[in-house]
Enzyme design. Structure first.
Site, PDB file in Angstrom:
ATOM      1  N   HIS A  40      65.018   4.244  17.297  1.00  0.00           N
ATOM      2  CA  HIS A  40      64.394   4.904  17.244  1.00  0.00           C
ATOM      3  C   HIS A  40      63.895   6.108  17.888  1.00  0.00           C
ATOM      4  CE1 HIS A  40      62.713   2.244  14.144  1.00  0.00           C
ATOM      5  NE2 HIS A  40      63.441   1.323  14.757  1.00  0.00           N
ATOM      6  N   TYR A  41      63.487   7.091  17.797  1.00  0.00           N
ATOM      7  CA  TYR A  41      62.364   7.757  18.665  1.00  0.00           C
ATOM      8  C   TYR A  41      61.507   7.622  18.044  1.00  0.00           C
ATOM      9  CZ  TYR A  41      63.530  12.093  15.049  1.00  0.00           C
ATOM     10  OH  TYR A  41      63.837  12.947  14.268  1.00  0.00           O
ATOM     11  N   THR A  42      60.767   8.553  19.542  1.00  0.00           N
ATOM     12  CA  THR A  42      59.323   8.513  18.983  1.00  0.00           C
ATOM     13  C   THR A  42      58.214   9.938  18.977  1.00  0.00           C
ATOM     14  OG1 THR A  42      59.014   9.034  21.393  1.00  0.00           O
ATOM     15  CG2 THR A  42      58.891   7.266  20.965  1.00  0.00           C
ATOM     16  N   GLU A  52      62.340   1.739  21.112  1.00  0.00           N
ATOM     17  CA  GLU A  52      61.807   3.420  20.622  1.00  0.00           C
ATOM     18  C   GLU A  52      62.356   3.637  22.638  1.00  0.00           C
ATOM     19  OE1 GLU A  52      60.095   4.926  18.511  1.00  0.00           O
ATOM     20  OE2 GLU A  52      59.771   3.125  17.042  1.00  0.00           O
ATOM     21  N   HIS A 103      67.163   4.122  12.625  1.00  0.00           N
ATOM     22  CA  HIS A 103      66.069   3.562  11.621  1.00  0.00           C
ATOM     23  C   HIS A 103      66.869   4.290  10.560  1.00  0.00           C
ATOM     24  CE1 HIS A 103      61.867   3.465  10.793  1.00  0.00           C
ATOM     25  NE2 HIS A 103      62.334   2.318  10.414  1.00  0.00           N
ATOM     26  N   ASP A 122      65.607   9.809  12.256  1.00  0.00           N
ATOM     27  CA  ASP A 122      66.177   8.502  13.905  1.00  0.00           C
ATOM     28  C   ASP A 122      66.758   7.958  14.049  1.00  0.00           C
ATOM     29  OD1 ASP A 122      63.701   6.855  12.476  1.00  0.00           O
ATOM     30  OD2 ASP A 122      63.200   6.034  14.945  1.00  0.00           O
TER      31      ASP A 122
END
Ligand SMILES: [Zn+2]
Length: 277
Positions: free
Chosen positions: A48-50, A117, A166, A176
């Site tokens: 994921h990215y935040t 993440e 994700h 993401d």
């Protein structure tokens, strides 16, 4: 005298039989037989990215709504050589990172995956448009991720095709880690799946890579590879599923309009990483 002594003995032994120590001494478990049909509970890694910066991400991921097993900072701090890795949830526990999700016949990946993440501003895709802007991932952050994923994948024997984003497991809701995420580079370093170039060229068989192909050709193959979507998906939803695939395996064209290269890469992946179901 003798009778009285026996009564006392009986009372003593009766007493022993009801001592609270007996339930805490478990019966020895016989482990002679080991079943052959079993698998680790963890069989996927989801990236994921935040969107949020490091401090905000820590606040969000330790709050009541969402969490992830790991969070990797974007850059090293002054005195460090590589970005910090935070572990926020023990691996034995399910983290709340996947939400409504499905991949290769498994639903609700919170239960079966490790969530990682990455601090990154994310992919902005103005509504109604097919191209947006993403923030590239610094090499040091990817180096840290590479080591972490490699180690987790080894421990749980996670298949390359189950190292996913994700957007792969929730293509209608999520984008993401976005088209800037270096899936190809990681695969070349031995982490995750990537279609073999020679095989792709063979499958292209001289066709122009950017010639559009029908969704009807791609969708059944995407399903075969592991993407989960409704048979009644609208054209917009079909586009989102194709875009999810492209963001992972064809980031140079993540418009959601499939072309011959999308098709050839998908076919190559199906040959290299078949899903037996
Ligand atoms: Zn996510």
């Amino acid at each position: 005298m003798k009778k009285g002594f026996l009564i006392i003995l009986a009372l003593l032994s009766g007493c022993q039989a009801t001592t609270p120590s007996s339930p805490t001494v478990p019966q020895a478990i016989n482990t002679t037989y080991v079943a052959r049909s079993h698998q680790p509970r963890i069989n996927a890694i989801v990236i994921h990215y935040t969107v949020a910066d490091e401090q905000r991400a820590i606040t969000l991921l330790t709050g009541k709504q969402v969490s992830s097993h790991y969070l990797i900072a974007q850059y090293p701090k002054d005195h460090q050589t590589s970005p910090e890795i935070y572990q926020l949830v023990p691996e034995e526990q399910a983290a709340w990172h996947a939400g409504l999700s499905a991949w290769r016949g498994t639903y609700n990946l919170n239960k079966t995956s490790i969530g990682i993440e990455l601090v990154n501003r994310g992919y902005s895709l103005p509504s109604g448009q097919h191209h947006g802007h993403c923030e590239s991932y610094p090499p040091q952050q990817i180096a840290v991720l590479d080591k972490l994923v490699r180690e987790i994948a080894e421990r749980y024997k996670i298949e390359p095709a189950n190292i996913i984003g994700h957007s792969d497991i929730a293509p209608l809701r999520k984008v993401d880690p976005g088209p800037c995420f270096p899936w190809q580079q990681l695969a070349q370093q031995g982490v995750g799946a990537w279609p073999d170039q020679k095989r792709v060229n063979k499958l292209l068989a001289g066709r122009a890579p950017d010639t559009p192909v029908d969704n009807a050709l791609l969708l059944p193959l995407l399903k075969q590879y592991g993407y989960v979507f409704s048979a009644h998906a609208t054209p917009q939803e079909q586009r989102q599923v194709i875009r999810a695939f492209q963001m992972h395996f064809q980031p140079e064209n993540s418009s959601g309009q499939g072309d011959q290269l999308t098709l050839a890469r998908l076919q190559a992946l199906l040959l290299q990483y078949p899903w037996h179901h």
